[in-house]
Design a protein around this motif. Structure first.
Motif, PDB file in Angstrom:
ATOM      1  N   ARG A 184       0.781  -1.081  -0.176  1.00 55.30           N
ATOM      2  CA  ARG A 184       0.123  -0.110   0.102  1.00 55.30           C
ATOM      3  C   ARG A 184       0.508   0.920  -0.011  1.00 55.30           C
ATOM      4  NH1 ARG A 184      -5.019   0.174   4.323  1.00 55.30           N
ATOM      5  NH2 ARG A 184      -5.812   1.652   2.732  1.00 55.30           N
ATOM      6  N   THR A 185       2.469   0.747   0.261  1.00 52.53           N
ATOM      7  CA  THR A 185       2.566   2.424   0.559  1.00 52.53           C
ATOM      8  C   THR A 185       3.005   2.937  -1.017  1.00 52.53           C
ATOM      9  OG1 THR A 185       3.946   1.361   2.704  1.00 52.53           O
ATOM     10  CG2 THR A 185       5.124   3.430   0.834  1.00 52.53           C
ATOM     11  N   VAL A 304       2.959   4.285   9.213  1.00 50.29           N
ATOM     12  CA  VAL A 304       2.942   5.395   9.693  1.00 50.29           C
ATOM     13  C   VAL A 304       2.510   6.576   9.031  1.00 50.29           C
ATOM     14  CG1 VAL A 304       3.405   6.605  11.715  1.00 50.29           C
ATOM     15  CG2 VAL A 304       4.385   4.306  12.106  1.00 50.29           C
ATOM     16  N   LEU A 305       3.664   6.866   8.120  1.00 53.76           N
ATOM     17  CA  LEU A 305       3.515   7.742   7.138  1.00 53.76           C
ATOM     18  C   LEU A 305       2.800   7.915   5.971  1.00 53.76           C
ATOM     19  CD1 LEU A 305       7.909   8.569   6.727  1.00 53.76           C
ATOM     20  CD2 LEU A 305       6.053   9.741   8.248  1.00 53.76           C
ATOM     21  N   GLY A 306       2.684   6.423   6.141  1.00 49.53           N
ATOM     22  CA  GLY A 306       1.642   6.459   4.436  1.00 49.53           C
ATOM     23  C   GLY A 306       0.742   6.659   5.717  1.00 49.53           C
ATOM     24  N   ASN A 307      -0.235   6.327   6.540  1.00 53.55           N
ATOM     25  CA  ASN A 307      -1.013   6.918   7.209  1.00 53.55           C
ATOM     26  C   ASN A 307      -1.310   8.282   7.410  1.00 53.55           C
ATOM     27  OD1 ASN A 307      -2.268   4.452   7.432  1.00 53.55           O
ATOM     28  ND2 ASN A 307      -0.906   4.297  10.144  1.00 53.55           N
ATOM     29  N   VAL A 308      -0.293   9.670   7.510  1.00 52.90           N
ATOM     30  CA  VAL A 308      -0.326  10.888   7.651  1.00 52.90           C
ATOM     31  C   VAL A 308      -0.379  11.117   6.139  1.00 52.90           C
ATOM     32  CG1 VAL A 308       1.285  12.602   7.746  1.00 52.90           C
ATOM     33  CG2 VAL A 308       1.061  10.779   9.463  1.00 52.90           C
ATOM     34  N   PHE A 309       0.189  10.372   5.579  1.00 55.38           N
ATOM     35  CA  PHE A 309      -0.251  11.160   4.146  1.00 55.38           C
ATOM     36  C   PHE A 309      -2.088  10.263   3.130  1.00 55.38           C
ATOM     37  CE2 PHE A 309       4.042  11.728   3.211  1.00 55.38           C
ATOM     38  CZ  PHE A 309       4.168  12.615   2.845  1.00 55.38           C
ATOM     39  N   ARG A 310      -2.603   9.687   3.517  1.00 51.86           N
ATOM     40  CA  ARG A 310      -3.563   8.887   3.068  1.00 51.86           C
ATOM     41  C   ARG A 310      -5.375   9.753   4.068  1.00 51.86           C
ATOM     42  NH1 ARG A 310      -6.028   4.442   1.241  1.00 51.86           N
ATOM     43  NH2 ARG A 310      -4.111   3.177   0.544  1.00 51.86           N
TER      44      ARG A 310
END
Length: 428
Positions: A184-185, A304-310
């Motif tokens: 997903r990243t 964690v960073l993917g959640n920020v962008f998503r």
């Protein structure tokens, strides 16, 4: 009678002894005709007189016992007659008693052996049925070890084997789910890049043929990304449903947390620039080794960073911080977004109220827990969510986690929930 003769009793004493001995007792003198009332012949009496021990001989009507007695120069033989009726008295009763005792003993032995054999057969049958059930795919079958020692040990070994099968399949399912989540990243990056492309509307009349083809290509790209993302989510959800229990095995390896942060930020910085996101990296300039495989730490940080962008609007700023203290390394990701309404639910594997698989934070939590650390959620100073991964410092002996709070704050925090190790900031 032999005692009376040996002691030298007189005629009266011998007569009294004969009277006490009862009928059938006679005293013979060897070399002379047998005394009246005796059953033994002369030859038998002469042979018994020179025998070193008393003799027992069969005669008509029963048996006689002949005891030689020598007193001085005088030799005598004492005869005691036992009729045949006395010899066989109560013999039938004794035989019946012996026969009955034998029947009881044999019957009891058969019963005991049958009970033991029945228990062994029952234990073996239960073991066979459980093995067949496991072979059919029912890994929840367990047996109660019983029966002989060998069968009981086999039962314990079977239960351990079933537990290992469940653990192995669980680990396999979890690995598939985590690897799928890592996809997903790059999918997030592709989706964000696709969203930055021109509109894909082809209904405008004055478009040229080349422009229509280009917009159709953009539409296909977006549709393909959406389809691929749906397939990945379906794979993750399907795998999660097949997992019976969560069993996480610690990963072996060592990496430099600062290097991993710098490397992953090179990737995410391009997306941050496309979305006008301001970001900052703190404390990633020195070598900080942690006992985590490089790929695992990178996957946790990407999750964690993917959640920020998503889950935060475009243009939302974020910060990545790294620090070490008292044998622990804290990796922090803050953002200026809306925050997380229910931190406890967000930390549960497979739980999400954003329409996702809910595995991102759990990947980070598992990586931290494999080193003895934890993951905590709180309100960031930037106003949004703050995710902190507490990892063991590979260069120091880990101690009880200190209450130093999140990185970059300098404010002590108290552990509100020791089980979840939620690191509070000391602020509302």
């Amino acid at each position: 009678m032999a005692g009376a003769l040996t002691s030298g009793a007189g005629d009266k004493g011998v007569a009294a002894a004969l009277a006490m001995a009862g009928p059938g007792t006679v005293v013979h003198t060897p070399g002379i005709a047998p005394s009246p009332g005796g059953r033994a012949g002369a030859a038998l009496i002469d042979r018994a007189a020179v025998a070193p021990e008393p003799t027992v001989e069969s005669v008509d009507g029963g048996m006689v016992r002949l005891v030689p007695v020598t007193v001085g120069e005088k030799h005598s033989v004492v005869e005691a007659f036992i009729p045949a009726s006395e010899l066989t008295k109560d013999t039938a009763r004794d035989w019946w008693l012996l026969l009955g005792l034998a029947v009881v003993l044999v019957g009891g032995a058969v019963f005991v052996v049958d009970r033991l054999a029945r228990g062994a057969v029952s234990s073996a049958r239960n073991l066979v049925e459980a093995a067949l059930a496991v072979g059919d795919g029912d890994l929840g079958v367990r047996i109660t070890p019983s029966g002989p020692r060998e069968l009981a040990e086999a039962g314990y070994a079977f239960n351990r084997m079933a537990d290992r099968l469940v653990t192995s399949r669980t680990d396999e399912r979890e690995l598939v789910a985590d690897l799928s989540h890592r996809l997903r990243t790059p999918l997030t990056a592709l989706r964000l890049d696709a969203e930055a492309l021109d509109p894909d509307d082809t209904q405008i009349i004055d478009l040229t043929a080349d422009e229509v083809d280009r917009r159709r290509g953009i539409r296909r790209i977006r549709q393909a990304i959406g389809t691929l993302e749906d397939e990945v989510n379906h794979l993750i959800n399907t795998t999660r449903q097949a997992v019976a229990a969560q069993v996480a095995a610690p990963e072996d390896g060592l990496c430099d947390a600062s290097e991993v942060v710098r490397e992953r930020m090179m990737f995410w910085s391009a997306l941050a620039g496309d979305q006008d996101r301001q970001y900052r990296v703190v404390g990633a300039n020195l070598r900080i080794p942690v006992p985590v495989a490089r790929a695992e730490l990178a996957a946790a940080l990407d999750a964690v960073l993917g959640n920020v962008f998503r889950y935060t609007p475009q243009g939302t700023a974020f910060e990545v911080g790294l620090s070490r203290r008292d044998g622990w390394v804290a990796l922090r990701v803050d953002d200026a977004g809306p925050g997380i309404a229910d931190p406890e639910q967000a930390l549960r594997r497979g739980q999400s109220n954003q329409g996702s698989t809910g595995l991102g934070l759990d990947i980070a939590r598992r990586v931290a827990q494999n080193t003895g650390g934890s993951v905590s959620l709180d309100r960031a100073a930037m106003g949004g969510a703050s995710v902190v991964m507490l990892l063991a410092d590979a260069d120091a002996t880990p101690k009880i986690p200190s209450r130093f709070g999140l990185v970059g704050r300098g404010r002590p925090a108290r552990e509100k929930d020791p089980v979840r190790r939620r690191w509070q900031r000391g602020r509302e």
